[in-house]
Design a protein around this motif. Structure first.
Motif, PDB file in Angstrom:
ATOM      1  N   ARG A 359       0.826  -1.207   0.000  1.00  0.00           N
ATOM      2  CA  ARG A 359       0.000   0.000   0.000  1.00  0.00           C
ATOM      3  C   ARG A 359       0.859   1.255   0.000  1.00  0.00           C
ATOM      4  NH1 ARG A 359      -2.929  -1.591   4.634  1.00  0.00           N
ATOM      5  NH2 ARG A 359      -2.436   0.486   5.397  1.00  0.00           N
ATOM      6  N   LEU A 360       1.919   1.230   0.784  1.00  0.00           N
ATOM      7  CA  LEU A 360       2.799   2.391   0.876  1.00  0.00           C
ATOM      8  C   LEU A 360       3.501   2.642  -0.458  1.00  0.00           C
ATOM      9  CD1 LEU A 360       4.081   4.582   2.648  1.00  0.00           C
ATOM     10  CD2 LEU A 360       5.829   2.919   3.303  1.00  0.00           C
ATOM     11  N   ILE A 361       4.047   1.579  -1.073  1.00  0.00           N
ATOM     12  CA  ILE A 361       4.714   1.711  -2.370  1.00  0.00           C
ATOM     13  C   ILE A 361       3.723   2.208  -3.426  1.00  0.00           C
ATOM     14  CG2 ILE A 361       5.779   0.404  -4.256  1.00  0.00           C
ATOM     15  CD1 ILE A 361       7.029  -1.398  -2.088  1.00  0.00           C
ATOM     16  N   GLY A 362       2.514   1.620  -3.431  1.00  0.00           N
ATOM     17  CA  GLY A 362       1.508   2.020  -4.400  1.00  0.00           C
ATOM     18  C   GLY A 362       1.102   3.466  -4.249  1.00  0.00           C
ATOM     19  N   THR A 363       0.950   3.925  -3.011  1.00  0.00           N
ATOM     20  CA  THR A 363       0.531   5.304  -2.758  1.00  0.00           C
ATOM     21  C   THR A 363       1.584   6.293  -3.243  1.00  0.00           C
ATOM     22  OG1 THR A 363      -0.788   4.626  -0.849  1.00  0.00           O
ATOM     23  CG2 THR A 363      -0.166   6.944  -0.970  1.00  0.00           C
ATOM     24  N   VAL A 364       2.858   6.021  -2.910  1.00  0.00           N
ATOM     25  CA  VAL A 364       3.947   6.911  -3.328  1.00  0.00           C
ATOM     26  C   VAL A 364       4.064   6.928  -4.850  1.00  0.00           C
ATOM     27  CG1 VAL A 364       6.433   7.276  -3.258  1.00  0.00           C
ATOM     28  CG2 VAL A 364       5.212   6.632  -1.170  1.00  0.00           C
ATOM     29  N   LEU A 365       4.021   5.741  -5.469  1.00  0.00           N
ATOM     30  CA  LEU A 365       4.109   5.663  -6.922  1.00  0.00           C
ATOM     31  C   LEU A 365       2.929   6.355  -7.602  1.00  0.00           C
ATOM     32  CD1 LEU A 365       5.373   2.052  -7.789  1.00  0.00           C
ATOM     33  CD2 LEU A 365       6.515   4.231  -8.260  1.00  0.00           C
ATOM     34  N   SER A 366       1.761   6.246  -7.001  1.00  0.00           N
ATOM     35  CA  SER A 366       0.570   6.853  -7.581  1.00  0.00           C
ATOM     36  C   SER A 366       0.739   8.353  -7.738  1.00  0.00           C
ATOM     37  CB  SER A 366      -0.663   6.537  -6.718  1.00  0.00           C
ATOM     38  OG  SER A 366      -1.840   7.024  -7.313  1.00  0.00           O
ATOM     39  N   GLY A 367       1.210   8.998  -6.678  1.00  0.00           N
ATOM     40  CA  GLY A 367       1.421  10.441  -6.749  1.00  0.00           C
ATOM     41  C   GLY A 367       2.501  10.816  -7.750  1.00  0.00           C
ATOM     42  N   PHE A 368       3.626  10.096  -7.722  1.00  0.00           N
ATOM     43  CA  PHE A 368       4.740  10.416  -8.619  1.00  0.00           C
ATOM     44  C   PHE A 368       4.372  10.195 -10.086  1.00  0.00           C
ATOM     45  CE2 PHE A 368       8.320   8.706 -11.084  1.00  0.00           C
ATOM     46  CZ  PHE A 368       9.113   9.837 -11.136  1.00  0.00           C
ATOM     47  N   LEU A 369       3.809   9.029 -10.399  1.00  0.00           N
ATOM     48  CA  LEU A 369       3.488   8.717 -11.790  1.00  0.00           C
ATOM     49  C   LEU A 369       2.390   9.619 -12.332  1.00  0.00           C
ATOM     50  CD1 LEU A 369       3.600   4.792 -11.753  1.00  0.00           C
ATOM     51  CD2 LEU A 369       5.252   6.361 -12.794  1.00  0.00           C
ATOM     52  N   TYR A 370       1.395   9.919 -11.492  1.00  0.00           N
ATOM     53  CA  TYR A 370       0.293  10.759 -11.984  1.00  0.00           C
ATOM     54  C   TYR A 370       0.772  12.170 -12.293  1.00  0.00           C
ATOM     55  CZ  TYR A 370      -4.209  13.031 -12.414  1.00  0.00           C
ATOM     56  OH  TYR A 370      -5.271  13.750 -12.903  1.00  0.00           O
ATOM     57  N   VAL A 371       1.572  12.735 -11.394  1.00  0.00           N
ATOM     58  CA  VAL A 371       2.077  14.095 -11.617  1.00  0.00           C
ATOM     59  C   VAL A 371       3.008  14.129 -12.827  1.00  0.00           C
ATOM     60  CG1 VAL A 371       3.547  15.900 -10.643  1.00  0.00           C
ATOM     61  CG2 VAL A 371       1.813  14.820  -9.219  1.00  0.00           C
ATOM     62  N   SER A 372       3.808  13.077 -12.997  1.00  0.00           N
ATOM     63  CA  SER A 372       4.817  13.072 -14.063  1.00  0.00           C
ATOM     64  C   SER A 372       4.258  12.652 -15.417  1.00  0.00           C
ATOM     65  CB  SER A 372       5.975  12.139 -13.682  1.00  0.00           C
ATOM     66  OG  SER A 372       6.558  12.519 -12.455  1.00  0.00           O
ATOM     67  N   TYR A 373       3.360  11.656 -15.432  1.00  0.00           N
ATOM     68  CA  TYR A 373       2.959  11.063 -16.703  1.00  0.00           C
ATOM     69  C   TYR A 373       1.455  10.885 -16.884  1.00  0.00           C
ATOM     70  CZ  TYR A 373       7.912   9.836 -16.410  1.00  0.00           C
ATOM     71  OH  TYR A 373       9.266   9.874 -16.261  1.00  0.00           O
ATOM     72  N   GLY A 374       0.663  11.069 -15.830  1.00  0.00           N
ATOM     73  CA  GLY A 374      -0.777  10.951 -15.960  1.00  0.00           C
ATOM     74  C   GLY A 374      -1.316   9.585 -15.558  1.00  0.00           C
ATOM     75  N   LEU A 375      -2.645   9.447 -15.640  1.00  0.00           N
ATOM     76  CA  LEU A 375      -3.324   8.231 -15.179  1.00  0.00           C
ATOM     77  C   LEU A 375      -2.923   6.998 -16.002  1.00  0.00           C
ATOM     78  CD1 LEU A 375      -5.421   6.880 -13.336  1.00  0.00           C
ATOM     79  CD2 LEU A 375      -7.190   7.558 -14.970  1.00  0.00           C
ATOM     80  N   THR A 376      -2.659   7.172 -17.290  1.00  0.00           N
ATOM     81  CA  THR A 376      -2.301   6.026 -18.122  1.00  0.00           C
ATOM     82  C   THR A 376      -1.058   5.324 -17.596  1.00  0.00           C
ATOM     83  OG1 THR A 376      -3.234   7.112 -20.069  1.00  0.00           O
ATOM     84  CG2 THR A 376      -1.725   5.286 -20.464  1.00  0.00           C
ATOM     85  N   ALA A 377      -0.074   6.104 -17.148  1.00  0.00           N
ATOM     86  CA  ALA A 377       1.142   5.516 -16.588  1.00  0.00           C
ATOM     87  C   ALA A 377       0.831   4.736 -15.316  1.00  0.00           C
ATOM     88  CB  ALA A 377       2.176   6.599 -16.301  1.00  0.00           C
ATOM     89  N   CYS A 378      -0.083   5.233 -14.509  1.00  0.00           N
ATOM     90  CA  CYS A 378      -0.477   4.534 -13.284  1.00  0.00           C
ATOM     91  C   CYS A 378      -1.150   3.205 -13.616  1.00  0.00           C
ATOM     92  CB  CYS A 378      -1.418   5.408 -12.459  1.00  0.00           C
ATOM     93  SG  CYS A 378      -0.689   6.960 -11.879  1.00  0.00           S
ATOM     94  N   LEU A 379      -2.018   3.212 -14.625  1.00  0.00           N
ATOM     95  CA  LEU A 379      -2.694   1.984 -15.038  1.00  0.00           C
ATOM     96  C   LEU A 379      -1.696   0.981 -15.623  1.00  0.00           C
ATOM     97  CD1 LEU A 379      -5.860   3.513 -16.751  1.00  0.00           C
ATOM     98  CD2 LEU A 379      -5.712   2.495 -14.470  1.00  0.00           C
ATOM     99  N   LEU A 380      -0.697   1.468 -16.340  1.00  0.00           N
ATOM    100  CA  LEU A 380       0.335   0.585 -16.888  1.00  0.00           C
ATOM    101  C   LEU A 380       1.134  -0.055 -15.765  1.00  0.00           C
ATOM    102  CD1 LEU A 380       1.938  -0.552 -19.267  1.00  0.00           C
ATOM    103  CD2 LEU A 380       3.313   1.555 -19.250  1.00  0.00           C
ATOM    104  N   ALA A 381       1.496   0.731 -14.759  1.00  0.00           N
ATOM    105  CA  ALA A 381       2.233   0.186 -13.613  1.00  0.00           C
ATOM    106  C   ALA A 381       1.408  -0.875 -12.902  1.00  0.00           C
ATOM    107  CB  ALA A 381       2.605   1.313 -12.641  1.00  0.00           C
ATOM    108  N   ALA A 382       0.100  -0.640 -12.752  1.00  0.00           N
ATOM    109  CA  ALA A 382      -0.783  -1.614 -12.111  1.00  0.00           C
ATOM    110  C   ALA A 382      -0.834  -2.914 -12.903  1.00  0.00           C
ATOM    111  CB  ALA A 382      -2.185  -1.031 -11.964  1.00  0.00           C
ATOM    112  N   THR A 383      -0.872  -2.798 -14.232  1.00  0.00           N
ATOM    113  CA  THR A 383      -0.913  -3.982 -15.090  1.00  0.00           C
ATOM    114  C   THR A 383       0.357  -4.813 -14.942  1.00  0.00           C
ATOM    115  OG1 THR A 383      -2.266  -2.735 -16.664  1.00  0.00           O
ATOM    116  CG2 THR A 383      -1.275  -4.775 -17.450  1.00  0.00           C
TER     117      THR A 383
END
Length: 403
Positions: A359-383
């Protein structure tokens, strides 16, 4: 039902009521803090900082809490969790001028410790109450406890908003404190005194899982929850508000309903899988991960290649939630089934440490990836993370229902 079975059922009922009371107040407290500090003019980033220690201390608490549970008994660690939550709530019953970011972060850190002590104690306690070999019964008990907890967490979101609107912040916190104190009194008086206490003197080095299936399952759990939170915690609510124009109240209501539905599916997972061969062994974790990955891949593909409507996104979120709940319920059962009989909290604590780390890793990555690359990058990381869950779960196919 014989006397032993009746005693176990009473203890299970006590653990469940305790867990319900805590979860209801925990969900309500989170919503209260978000809404109250939003009213005070804090931005989303500042509010997110309020929960940083809440997540961080989950990693530490599960390791230490599992060891404590084996040493002093799970009844005591559960009651200690309720005491920590009572202190955290009491710390918020101060003048408004005291409610600085630092003060509330400290209270939330204590609340995070309380949450993980309570959860670890409740889950590990079930191992002591169900006789060995009764895997179907254990699956149902774990699923019912886990599912009802998440359902009540969603109800807690609604409760927090209602209390803030109806009686204000101070009286809302006071109301939650009274619920915790009542649960604490019942738990202290009625919960079995030696619940989950190891017969051998548990060493701290034993908190690290020593069996292969527990290590693989814990790693799969880490990736599973990182895959959810890398897009669900920060990126999704901001996207719903900014891209789709949803109001804050609509976003909050959606997440509350999603969590309630998620909890209902978790609780019903044993029934949903009742007619599927091999419902309780390690193979189930592997096969359940495949449709979850497929639903995430579908969501990524449609979002990245088309102008996905709000209704379409909501439908896909529901599909993802269905399969995620099934996976989570199976994992929650397997850790209890595979945990050592004497000192189960050691293994359960290690497993939920992995959960908290994910949860902690996901939360930190969520903020970083969204600010840097948008929701698509977050969905790719989840996949990618869910693909890792499938690969890791291959190792679980070879382990039976209980160790």
């Amino acid at each position: 039902m014989n006397a032993t079975g009746q005693t176990a059922l009473r203890q299970y009922s006590l653990i469940t009521i305790n867990y319900w009371a805590f979860t209801l107040t925990d969900g309500a407290l989170r919503m209260l803090i978000v809404l109250y500090f939003y009213q005070l003019g804090y931005d989303a980033l500042a509010i997110a900082w309020l929960f940083l220690f809440y997540e961080f201390f989950g990693v530490v608490t599960n390791l230490v809490g599992g060891w404590l549970g084996a040493r002093i008994g799970l009844n005591r660690t559960m009651n200690l969790g309720l005491l920590c939550q009572a202190i955290a709530l009491g710390a918020l019953l101060v003048p408004d001028a005291w409610l600085t970011l630092g003060w509330v972060m400290a209270a939330q850190a204590l609340s995070g410790i309380a949450k993980d002590l309570n959860k670890m104690s409740a889950k590990a306690g079930l191992k002591s109450l169900v006789p060995a070999g009764q895997n179907a019964r254990l699956f149902k008990w774990v699923a019912a406890l886990t599912g009802s907890k998440n359902t009540l967490k969603g109800v807690g979101f609604f409760l927090g908003g209602f209390l803030l609107w109806s009686v204000g912040f101070w009286w809302a916190i006071a109301s939650l404190l009274m619920i915790i104190l009542a649960a604490g009194c019942a738990s202290a008086l009625l919960l079995q005194s030696d619940l989950g206490k190891s017969r051998a003197r548990a060493r701290f080095s034993q908190v690290f899982a020593s069996s292969a299936p527990l290590n693989w399952l814990s790693l799969a759990r880490l990736c599973l929850f990182a895959a959810r939170d890398v897009w669900f915690v920060v990126a999704l609510p901001i996207s719903l508000a900014s891209h789709y124009g949803w109001s804050h109240s609509r976003v909050g209501a959606f997440f509350a309903l999603w969590i309630i539905g998620y909890g209902v599916v978790q609780g019903l997972t044993p029934q949903l899988l009742a007619n599927v061969q091999g419902p309780t062994d390690g193979r189930r974790a592997f096969f359940a991960a495949i449709p979850l990955f497929a639903s995430m891949l579908l969501l990524l593909g449609l979002y990245a290649t088309s102008d996905l409507s709000a209704n379409g996104l909501t439908l896909l979120l529901g599909l993802f939630g269905l399969f995620f709940a099934i996976n989570s319920s199976i994992h929650s059962y397997l850790i209890v089934a595979w945990a050592r009989a004497d000192g189960a909290s050691l293994d359960v604590g290690f497993y939920y440490m992995s959960n908290a780390m994910g949860r902690l890793i996901g939360t930190v990555l969520s903020g970083f990836l969204y600010v840097s690359y948008g929701l698509t990058a977050c969905l790719l990381a989840a996949t990618v993370l869910l693909a890792a869950v499938i690969l890791i779960s291959v190792q679980l196919k070879y382990w039976p229902a209980a160790s």
